[in-house]
Design a protein around this motif. Structure first.
Motif, PDB file in Angstrom:
ATOM      1  N   GLY A  46      56.665  29.305  35.436  1.00 35.82           N
ATOM      2  CA  GLY A  46      56.382  28.134  34.611  1.00 35.82           C
ATOM      3  C   GLY A  46      55.040  27.475  34.840  1.00 35.82           C
ATOM      4  N   GLU A  47      54.635  27.323  36.095  1.00 36.56           N
ATOM      5  CA  GLU A  47      53.375  26.639  36.385  1.00 36.56           C
ATOM      6  C   GLU A  47      52.671  27.329  37.545  1.00 36.56           C
ATOM      7  OE1 GLU A  47      51.943  22.361  38.164  1.00 36.56           O
ATOM      8  OE2 GLU A  47      53.634  22.382  36.777  1.00 36.56           O
ATOM      9  N   LEU A  48      51.411  27.643  37.333  1.00 35.12           N
ATOM     10  CA  LEU A  48      50.597  28.250  38.385  1.00 35.12           C
ATOM     11  C   LEU A  48      49.455  27.313  38.753  1.00 35.12           C
ATOM     12  CD1 LEU A  48      50.164  31.936  37.172  1.00 35.12           C
ATOM     13  CD2 LEU A  48      51.381  31.176  39.194  1.00 35.12           C
ATOM     14  N   THR A  49      49.246  27.150  40.036  1.00 33.90           N
ATOM     15  CA  THR A  49      48.070  26.463  40.541  1.00 33.90           C
ATOM     16  C   THR A  49      47.307  27.507  41.337  1.00 33.90           C
ATOM     17  OG1 THR A  49      49.273  24.378  40.722  1.00 33.90           O
ATOM     18  CG2 THR A  49      47.235  24.570  41.987  1.00 33.90           C
ATOM     19  N   VAL A  50      46.048  27.716  40.985  1.00 33.50           N
ATOM     20  CA  VAL A  50      45.245  28.712  41.700  1.00 33.50           C
ATOM     21  C   VAL A  50      44.085  28.004  42.381  1.00 33.50           C
ATOM     22  CG1 VAL A  50      45.936  30.626  40.239  1.00 33.50           C
ATOM     23  CG2 VAL A  50      43.941  29.313  39.621  1.00 33.50           C
ATOM     24  N   VAL A  51      43.841  28.387  43.634  1.00 35.84           N
ATOM     25  CA  VAL A  51      42.832  27.732  44.458  1.00 35.84           C
ATOM     26  C   VAL A  51      41.940  28.802  45.074  1.00 35.84           C
ATOM     27  CG1 VAL A  51      42.443  26.259  46.468  1.00 35.84           C
ATOM     28  CG2 VAL A  51      44.465  25.894  45.028  1.00 35.84           C
ATOM     29  N   ASP A  52      40.648  28.638  44.896  1.00 34.89           N
ATOM     30  CA  ASP A  52      39.694  29.541  45.543  1.00 34.89           C
ATOM     31  C   ASP A  52      38.348  28.844  45.612  1.00 34.89           C
ATOM     32  OD1 ASP A  52      37.873  31.624  46.256  1.00 34.89           O
ATOM     33  OD2 ASP A  52      39.348  33.075  45.541  1.00 34.89           O
ATOM     34  N   GLY A  53      37.865  28.616  46.802  1.00 34.12           N
ATOM     35  CA  GLY A  53      36.592  27.931  46.989  1.00 34.12           C
ATOM     36  C   GLY A  53      35.401  28.869  46.975  1.00 34.12           C
ATOM     37  N   ASP A  54      35.675  30.153  46.864  1.00 32.12           N
ATOM     38  CA  ASP A  54      34.615  31.151  46.898  1.00 32.12           C
ATOM     39  C   ASP A  54      34.000  31.322  45.515  1.00 32.12           C
ATOM     40  OD1 ASP A  54      32.980  33.051  48.007  1.00 32.12           O
ATOM     41  OD2 ASP A  54      34.571  34.496  48.456  1.00 32.12           O
ATOM     42  N   SER A  55      32.950  32.098  45.426  1.00 34.27           N
ATOM     43  CA  SER A  55      32.347  32.420  44.128  1.00 34.27           C
ATOM     44  C   SER A  55      32.285  33.940  44.000  1.00 34.27           C
ATOM     45  CB  SER A  55      30.946  31.816  44.004  1.00 34.27           C
ATOM     46  OG  SER A  55      30.125  32.287  45.042  1.00 34.27           O
ATOM     47  N   PHE A  56      32.240  34.410  42.753  1.00 34.98           N
ATOM     48  CA  PHE A  56      32.160  35.850  42.527  1.00 34.98           C
ATOM     49  C   PHE A  56      30.821  36.372  43.022  1.00 34.98           C
ATOM     50  CE2 PHE A  56      35.240  34.788  39.091  1.00 34.98           C
ATOM     51  CZ  PHE A  56      36.275  35.578  39.540  1.00 34.98           C
ATOM     52  N   ASP A  57      30.844  37.538  43.623  1.00 31.59           N
ATOM     53  CA  ASP A  57      29.638  38.176  44.114  1.00 31.59           C
ATOM     54  C   ASP A  57      29.554  39.564  43.481  1.00 31.59           C
ATOM     55  OD1 ASP A  57      28.497  40.050  46.625  1.00 31.59           O
ATOM     56  OD2 ASP A  57      27.435  38.159  46.264  1.00 31.59           O
ATOM     57  N   ALA A  58      28.391  39.947  43.030  1.00 25.74           N
ATOM     58  CA  ALA A  58      28.213  41.233  42.343  1.00 25.74           C
ATOM     59  C   ALA A  58      28.692  42.416  43.181  1.00 25.74           C
ATOM     60  CB  ALA A  58      26.748  41.421  41.969  1.00 25.74           C
ATOM     61  N   SER A  59      28.651  42.293  44.493  1.00 26.55           N
ATOM     62  CA  SER A  59      29.037  43.409  45.369  1.00 26.55           C
ATOM     63  C   SER A  59      30.531  43.704  45.364  1.00 26.55           C
ATOM     64  CB  SER A  59      28.573  43.146  46.788  1.00 26.55           C
ATOM     65  OG  SER A  59      29.287  42.060  47.349  1.00 26.55           O
ATOM     66  N   LEU A  61      32.706  42.720  42.484  1.00 20.24           N
ATOM     67  CA  LEU A  61      33.299  42.495  41.156  1.00 20.24           C
ATOM     68  C   LEU A  61      34.240  43.630  40.763  1.00 20.24           C
ATOM     69  CD1 LEU A  61      30.368  41.007  39.057  1.00 20.24           C
ATOM     70  CD2 LEU A  61      32.295  39.815  40.091  1.00 20.24           C
ATOM     71  N   ASN A  62      33.994  44.836  41.269  1.00 27.75           N
ATOM     72  CA  ASN A  62      34.826  45.970  40.897  1.00 27.75           C
ATOM     73  C   ASN A  62      36.271  45.829  41.357  1.00 27.75           C
ATOM     74  OD1 ASN A  62      33.891  46.266  43.599  1.00 27.75           O
ATOM     75  ND2 ASN A  62      34.549  48.395  43.577  1.00 27.75           N
ATOM     76  N   ARG A  63      36.552  44.967  42.303  1.00 28.42           N
ATOM     77  CA  ARG A  63      37.927  44.820  42.795  1.00 28.42           C
ATOM     78  C   ARG A  63      38.540  43.465  42.449  1.00 28.42           C
ATOM     79  NH1 ARG A  63      39.032  42.214  47.381  1.00 28.42           N
ATOM     80  NH2 ARG A  63      37.318  41.121  48.348  1.00 28.42           N
ATOM     81  N   GLN A  64      37.843  42.661  41.700  1.00 29.40           N
ATOM     82  CA  GLN A  64      38.343  41.344  41.357  1.00 29.40           C
ATOM     83  C   GLN A  64      38.799  41.326  39.901  1.00 29.40           C
ATOM     84  OE1 GLN A  64      35.574  38.294  42.498  1.00 29.40           O
ATOM     85  NE2 GLN A  64      35.751  38.807  44.652  1.00 29.40           N
ATOM     86  N   VAL A  65      40.100  41.356  39.718  1.00 29.21           N
ATOM     87  CA  VAL A  65      40.710  41.431  38.382  1.00 29.21           C
ATOM     88  C   VAL A  65      40.245  40.301  37.468  1.00 29.21           C
ATOM     89  CG1 VAL A  65      42.918  41.368  37.167  1.00 29.21           C
ATOM     90  CG2 VAL A  65      42.746  42.569  39.345  1.00 29.21           C
ATOM     91  N   LEU A  66      40.113  39.100  37.997  1.00 28.98           N
ATOM     92  CA  LEU A  66      39.811  37.936  37.164  1.00 28.98           C
ATOM     93  C   LEU A  66      38.316  37.741  36.903  1.00 28.98           C
ATOM     94  CD1 LEU A  66      42.371  35.441  38.723  1.00 28.98           C
ATOM     95  CD2 LEU A  66      42.627  36.852  36.684  1.00 28.98           C
ATOM     96  N   SER A  67      37.485  38.647  37.395  1.00 32.75           N
ATOM     97  CA  SER A  67      36.063  38.481  37.170  1.00 32.75           C
ATOM     98  C   SER A  67      35.688  38.896  35.759  1.00 32.75           C
ATOM     99  CB  SER A  67      35.267  39.291  38.177  1.00 32.75           C
ATOM    100  OG  SER A  67      35.495  40.675  38.019  1.00 32.75           O
TER     101      SER A  67
END
Length: 67
Positions: A46-59, A61-67
């Motif tokens: 029903g409700e998702l809260t997602v938390v991530d203080g990091d930032s995407f890095d080009a190195s 991106l191939n393994r980050q589904v949400l990028s």
């Protein structure tokens, strides 16, 4: 509940209704967290809260589904 009809069989209607009432917090949206978030969404939580203080890095991106 039409959106999640195909879940029935894997889980019961009652379990699907219970999932719709639940809240989940995922900390970390990278390689593992992104997949978890996608699966929770597909299952109908029903409700998702997602938390991530990091930032995407080009190195990685191939393994980050949400990028």
């Amino acid at each position: 509940m039409g959106r999640y009809d195909r879940n029935i069989g894997t889980i019961t209607i009652e379990e699907q209704e219970l999932l719709a009432k639940k809240s989940v917090c995922v900390v970390g949206c990278g390689g593992l967290g992104g997949g978890v978030i996608e699966n929770l969404t597909r299952m109908g939580v029903g409700e998702l809260t997602v938390v991530d203080g990091d930032s995407f890095d080009a190195s990685n991106l191939n393994r980050q589904v949400l990028s």
